[in-house]
Design an enzyme around this catalytic site. Sequence first.
Site, PDB file in Angstrom:
ATOM      1  N   ASP A 131     -16.570   9.142  -1.852  1.00  0.00           N
ATOM      2  CA  ASP A 131     -15.305   8.996  -1.127  1.00  0.00           C
ATOM      3  C   ASP A 131     -14.950  10.370  -0.574  1.00  0.00           C
ATOM      4  O   ASP A 131     -15.555  11.385  -0.938  1.00  0.00           O
ATOM      5  CB  ASP A 131     -14.219   8.476  -2.087  1.00  0.00           C
ATOM      6  N   HIS A 175      -7.189   1.410  -6.741  1.00  0.00           N
ATOM      7  CA  HIS A 175      -7.523   0.720  -5.490  1.00  0.00           C
ATOM      8  C   HIS A 175      -8.322  -0.540  -5.846  1.00  0.00           C
ATOM      9  O   HIS A 175      -9.519  -0.661  -5.530  1.00  0.00           O
ATOM     10  CB  HIS A 175      -8.326   1.635  -4.577  1.00  0.00           C
ATOM     11  N   CYS A 210     -16.114   3.849   0.648  1.00  0.00           N
ATOM     12  CA  CYS A 210     -14.981   2.978   0.963  1.00  0.00           C
ATOM     13  C   CYS A 210     -14.378   3.244   2.336  1.00  0.00           C
ATOM     14  O   CYS A 210     -13.568   2.437   2.805  1.00  0.00           O
ATOM     15  CB  CYS A 210     -13.913   3.079  -0.131  1.00  0.00           C
ATOM     16  N   ARG A 221     -14.034  -6.512   2.497  1.00  0.00           N
ATOM     17  CA  ARG A 221     -12.596  -6.418   2.211  1.00  0.00           C
ATOM     18  C   ARG A 221     -11.885  -7.680   2.705  1.00  0.00           C
ATOM     19  O   ARG A 221     -10.971  -8.200   2.054  1.00  0.00           O
ATOM     20  CB  ARG A 221     -11.988  -5.181   2.894  1.00  0.00           C
ATOM     21  N   ARG A 235       0.879  -1.179   0.000  1.00  0.00           N
ATOM     22  CA  ARG A 235       0.000   0.000   0.000  1.00  0.00           C
ATOM     23  C   ARG A 235       0.911   1.221   0.000  1.00  0.00           C
ATOM     24  O   ARG A 235       1.608   1.482   0.980  1.00  0.00           O
ATOM     25  CB  ARG A 235      -0.916  -0.018   1.229  1.00  0.00           C
ATOM     26  N   GLN A 253     -10.330  -2.723  -3.081  1.00  0.00           N
ATOM     27  CA  GLN A 253     -11.580  -2.127  -2.622  1.00  0.00           C
ATOM     28  C   GLN A 253     -12.702  -2.392  -3.622  1.00  0.00           C
ATOM     29  O   GLN A 253     -13.837  -2.707  -3.239  1.00  0.00           O
ATOM     30  CB  GLN A 253     -11.414  -0.612  -2.415  1.00  0.00           C
TER      31      GLN A 253
END
Length: 320
Positions: free
Chosen positions: A239, A144, A279, A307, A117, A147
């Site tokens: 988001d 991403h 998210c 997730r 990440r 996700q």
Amino acid sequence: MMVNMKQSSPPVELSGKDFLTLTDYSYSELSYLIELAHDLKKKQKSGEVFHPLQGKTLGMIFEKSSTRTRVSFETGIYQLGGMGTFLSTNDLQLGRGERVADTAKVLSGYLDGIMIRTYSQAMVKELAANASIPVINGLTDVYHPCQVLADLQTIEEVKGGLKGVKLAFIGDGNNMANSLVLGAAIMGMHISVAAPEGYLPDTAITKKAAKIAAASGAKIEITTDPLHAAEKADIIYTDVWASMGQENESTAREQAFKDFQVNNELLALAKEDVTFLHCLPAHRGEEVSADVIDGKHSVVFQQAENRLHVQKALMTALMG
């Protein structure tokens, strides 16, 4: 929607493959991973012990901090019979200038998989190019994909399928918007992304998505009108307006996005059974009103839990 994986097998051998962007995978491969995630969730909920990764180790490199990514991967590898080791870039020689290629080769001798990440997609690509073990993109500034896998699993659970479902993404054309556009294109969903001028999704990525959509039947729309995007939507997604590393832009972004809040007035333009996704982390009163994220249309915590299940599916398929 739970799928019986006893009737399913990978469309191709996925063991050893990297997961850097969604376009690394075909419709059938992504469908398989989502089906596997459904099955692993069912196993976990029923208390069934399933250890396909007994004795295997996942290295988790974090240049960007996280709640969901770290806990879901660390818990997931443990539930699969393996172990995860946390690797901050401050603790690695990467933080002191060691070449990414050298780090990749060293870690390949110790580990069975790497999750990273970080900020730079180029760094993730270089790591994967030099590692002999699977590399999973846990997030970069451009993509991403983990996700979006969880989002697709959640949409299947709530709506019963993906093809023809309309998703409206309202907000910054960031890594989430980029990956959702690609995921929708591959899976045959319709997506409308609404963002202010100057904050639209990456043009090259949307062009790539349009080519994929031409074959899948998906519809891709990029607009600056959030009300238009929300019309007749099955899913409304948002988001944060300022992502990690953009904190110094917060004031300017609040002004640019002031008409892009997801609230009940916006939800009223969507279908009556609209589902709200985020998210996380969320800033109530900014990109979403509290009565939406905490209201009856919201499944953000179901989405967050998924997730764990999609990442277990990824590790099982790639590291097994």
